[in-house]
Design a protein around this motif. Structure first.
Motif, PDB file in Angstrom:
ATOM      1  N   PHE A  62       0.864  -1.169   0.000  1.00  0.00           N
ATOM      2  CA  PHE A  62       0.000   0.000   0.000  1.00  0.00           C
ATOM      3  C   PHE A  62       0.916   1.239   0.000  1.00  0.00           C
ATOM      4  O   PHE A  62       1.761   1.326  -0.884  1.00  0.00           O
ATOM      5  CB  PHE A  62      -1.078  -0.142   1.089  1.00  0.00           C
ATOM      6  CG  PHE A  62      -2.159  -1.089   0.567  1.00  0.00           C
ATOM      7  CD1 PHE A  62      -1.871  -2.437   0.335  1.00  0.00           C
ATOM      8  CD2 PHE A  62      -3.397  -0.621   0.174  1.00  0.00           C
ATOM      9  CE1 PHE A  62      -2.806  -3.288  -0.257  1.00  0.00           C
ATOM     10  CE2 PHE A  62      -4.344  -1.468  -0.413  1.00  0.00           C
ATOM     11  CZ  PHE A  62      -4.045  -2.796  -0.623  1.00  0.00           C
ATOM     12  N   ASN A  63       0.823   2.181   0.912  1.00  0.00           N
ATOM     13  CA  ASN A  63       1.650   3.395   0.760  1.00  0.00           C
ATOM     14  C   ASN A  63       2.795   3.423   1.762  1.00  0.00           C
ATOM     15  O   ASN A  63       2.592   3.837   2.915  1.00  0.00           O
ATOM     16  CB  ASN A  63       0.767   4.639   0.901  1.00  0.00           C
ATOM     17  CG  ASN A  63      -0.176   4.816  -0.268  1.00  0.00           C
ATOM     18  OD1 ASN A  63      -0.961   3.929  -0.587  1.00  0.00           O
ATOM     19  ND2 ASN A  63      -0.098   5.953  -0.930  1.00  0.00           N
ATOM     20  N   ASN A  68       4.999  12.036  -4.132  1.00  0.00           N
ATOM     21  CA  ASN A  68       4.181  11.403  -3.088  1.00  0.00           C
ATOM     22  C   ASN A  68       3.981  12.321  -1.896  1.00  0.00           C
ATOM     23  O   ASN A  68       4.786  13.214  -1.631  1.00  0.00           O
ATOM     24  CB  ASN A  68       4.809  10.077  -2.655  1.00  0.00           C
ATOM     25  CG  ASN A  68       4.882   9.091  -3.809  1.00  0.00           C
ATOM     26  OD1 ASN A  68       5.955   8.697  -4.225  1.00  0.00           O
ATOM     27  ND2 ASN A  68       3.732   8.744  -4.358  1.00  0.00           N
TER      28      ASN A  68
HETATM   29  N1  UFG Z   1      -1.485  14.007  -2.447  1.00  0.00           N
HETATM   30  C1  UFG Z   1      -1.673  15.363  -2.274  1.00  0.00           C
HETATM   31  N2  UFG Z   1      -0.636  16.182  -2.566  1.00  0.00           N
HETATM   32  C2  UFG Z   1       0.570  15.756  -3.022  1.00  0.00           C
HETATM   33  C3  UFG Z   1       0.745  14.365  -3.187  1.00  0.00           C
HETATM   34  C4  UFG Z   1      -0.313  13.521  -2.900  1.00  0.00           C
HETATM   35  O1  UFG Z   1      -2.744  15.802  -1.864  1.00  0.00           O
HETATM   36  O2  UFG Z   1       1.478  16.568  -3.279  1.00  0.00           O
HETATM   37  C5  UFG Z   1      -2.593  13.089  -2.092  1.00  0.00           C
HETATM   38  C6  UFG Z   1      -3.070  12.235  -3.263  1.00  0.00           C
HETATM   39  O3  UFG Z   1      -4.074  12.907  -3.971  1.00  0.00           O
HETATM   40  C7  UFG Z   1      -3.571  10.986  -2.521  1.00  0.00           C
HETATM   41  C8  UFG Z   1      -2.630  10.889  -1.300  1.00  0.00           C
HETATM   42  O4  UFG Z   1      -2.091  12.194  -1.127  1.00  0.00           O
HETATM   43  O5  UFG Z   1      -4.876  11.193  -2.044  1.00  0.00           O
HETATM   44  C9  UFG Z   1      -1.495   9.893  -1.488  1.00  0.00           C
HETATM   45  O6  UFG Z   1      -0.790  10.199  -2.690  1.00  0.00           O
HETATM   46  P1  UFG Z   1       0.634   9.563  -3.028  1.00  0.00           P
HETATM   47  O7  UFG Z   1       1.082  10.169  -4.310  1.00  0.00           O
HETATM   48  O8  UFG Z   1       1.541   9.673  -1.862  1.00  0.00           O
HETATM   49  O9  UFG Z   1       0.313   8.018  -3.202  1.00  0.00           O
HETATM   50  P2  UFG Z   1      -0.685   7.269  -4.198  1.00  0.00           P
HETATM   51  O10 UFG Z   1      -1.664   6.532  -3.351  1.00  0.00           O
HETATM   52  O11 UFG Z   1      -1.215   8.165  -5.223  1.00  0.00           O
HETATM   53  O12 UFG Z   1       0.306   6.271  -4.947  1.00  0.00           O
HETATM   54  C10 UFG Z   1       1.263   5.470  -4.243  1.00  0.00           C
HETATM   55  C11 UFG Z   1       2.463   5.202  -5.146  1.00  0.00           C
HETATM   56  C12 UFG Z   1       2.041   4.383  -6.327  1.00  0.00           C
HETATM   57  C13 UFG Z   1       1.404   3.138  -5.850  1.00  0.00           C
HETATM   58  C14 UFG Z   1       0.245   3.456  -4.931  1.00  0.00           C
HETATM   59  C15 UFG Z   1      -0.371   2.206  -4.369  1.00  0.00           C
HETATM   60  O13 UFG Z   1       3.003   6.426  -5.613  1.00  0.00           O
HETATM   61  O14 UFG Z   1       3.180   4.020  -7.065  1.00  0.00           O
HETATM   62  O15 UFG Z   1       0.690   4.273  -3.857  1.00  0.00           O
HETATM   63  O16 UFG Z   1       0.614   1.469  -3.730  1.00  0.00           O
HETATM   64  F1  UFG Z   1       0.950   2.442  -6.915  1.00  0.00           F
END
Ligand code: UFG
Ligand code: NAD
Length: 336
Positions: free
Chosen positions: A177-178, A198
């Motif tokens: 997950f994250n 991220n």
């Molecule tokens: N977010 C913001 N501002 C930012 C960055 C992110 O508000 O500057 C928000 C996003 O919209 C989301 C949450 O924070 O709601 C998490 O975003 P991340 O970019 O940290 O993570 P994601 O869930 O989008 O994606 C990550 C990895 C992917 C992976 C996924 C699932 O980057 O490679 O988790 O494991 F596929």
């Protein structure tokens, strides 16, 4: 037991090397340093007081990989090496398919040739696409919305086909997950190049004063506070999940797939609050439109990993944020 860790100088790989060494494994790292620093190797040695071997080799260089397998007798491989930026993968899809898929196929060829048939692979919750319900179990339908996600999905299929062709393989597919946070020592952590994509690394940059404010991508989702909800897992918990997986592969298991998460979802605003508390800094933010491709909520059903691997994450978001902050404060420019 001797383990090859591909991508071992990267964020998750480095934390896993620490846990492997501390659990008594012998570790050899292969990394082309395309997204990491060789300094990580010394940091791992400092944390553990143990040594590990490093080869600067690209998985696309099959003869060089083959030579490493000639020199070392591996019992298993943990395969972290890959490109991982979703947005970049849309711009340069061929680089992603070449690096992630060809790299993995090369690795499997060489493993097969040298009769090393135990593999732990870094997959991602991204393979669940936009899940129909929550929490997500491993048997949910899979799909991908971008080239990065497609590489993960294709590799999962490749590994399953490989096992079907030769039942001597044992393969653990781990869907993360994250991952966030850093080792308690503050010596290793996430060191993204350029502006982070991220959430937590971005907040860390705002807290340390290198970026003026956070963009909150959407406050109008159907979630308790309108911001996106994710299952953040401490990178040390994630690393420990890999130890459980490699222990599992000591038995004959075939191909097994596990979610690695905490099972709890936190919103962007909750992470901001926790980071403020950890860093004692203000985290200014602006609400922006939703980021294309983002989903509202995503969190794992962790019961399969709990039942079959005896794995349960122990760290909460306050640990994740304070460990991220310690790393950030001690290494303002990452490893540079
Ligand atoms: N977010 C913001 N501002 C930012 C960055 C992110 O508000 O500057 C928000 C996003 O919209 C989301 C949450 O924070 O709601 C998490 O975003 P991340 O970019 O940290 O993570 P994601 O869930 O989008 O994606 C990550 C990895 C992917 C992976 C996924 C699932 O980057 O490679 O988790 O494991 F596929
Ligand atoms: P990272 O970029 O920090 O580590 C990956 C490492 O692989 C880097 O050190 C890079 O130099 C190396 N590498 C890339 N291509 C290579 C090649 N062809 N040959 C040799 N080395 C190569 O990334 P990370 O966050 O530690 O991720 C590790 C794995 O976990 C990746 O496969 C990633 O897709 C997956 N994953 C990460 C996340 C996340 O949010 N960090 C989530 C789900 C899955």
């Amino acid at each position: 037991m001797k383990v090859l860790v591909t991508g071992g100088t990267g964020y998750i790989g480095s934390h896993t090397c620490v846990q492997l060494l501390e659990s008594g494994y012998s570790v050899v790292v292969v990394d082309n340093l395309s997204n990491s620093s060789e300094k990580v190797i010394d940091r791992i040695k400092r944390i553990t007081g143990k040594s590990l071997k490093f080869y600067k080799v690209d998985l696309l260089d099959k003869p060089a990989l083959d030579e490493i397998f000639e020199n070392e007798q591996f019992d298993a491989v943990m395969h972290f090496a890959g490109l991982k930026a979703v947005g970049e993968s849309v711009m340069v899809p061929l680089d992603y398919y070449n690096n992630n898929i060809t790299g993995t196929v090369n690795l499997c060829y060489v493993m097969k040739k040298h009769n090393v048939k135990k593999l732990v692979f870094s997959s991602s919750a991204t393979v669940y696409g936009n899940p129909a319900s929550l929490p997500i179990t491993e048997d949910f339908p899979v799909s991908a919305t971008n080239p990065y996600g497609r590489t993960k999905l294709m590799i999962e299929y490749i590994l399953k086909d490989l096992y079907s062709s030769d039942n001597e393989w044992d393969i653990a597919i781990l869907r993360y997950f994250n991952p966030v946070g850093a080792h308690k020592s503050g010596l290793i952590g996430e060191s993204p190049r350029g502006i982070p994509n991220n959430l937590v690394p971005y907040i860390a940059m705002v807290a340390v004063g290198k970026l003026p404010y956070l963009n909150v991508y959407g406050a109008d989702y159907d979630t308790p506070d309108g911001s996106g909800v994710r299952d953040y897992i401490h990178v040390v918990d994630l690393a420990n999940g890999h130890i459980k997986a490699i222990e599992k592969l000591k038995n004959k298991v075939g191909v097994v797939t596990y979610n690695l998460g905490t099972g709890k979802g936190y919103s962007v605003f909750e992470i901001i609050e926790s980071y403020k508390k950890a860093s004692k800094k203000e985290i200014p933010y602006k609400i922006m439109p939703r980021r294309p491709g983002d989903i509202a909520s995503c969190y794992a059903d962790t019961s399969k990993a709990q039942r079959e691997l005896e794995f349960k994450a122990v760290y909460g978001i306050d640990d994740m944020c304070s460990d991220s902050w310690r790393w950030q404060e001690m290494n303002i420019n990452g490893y540079e």
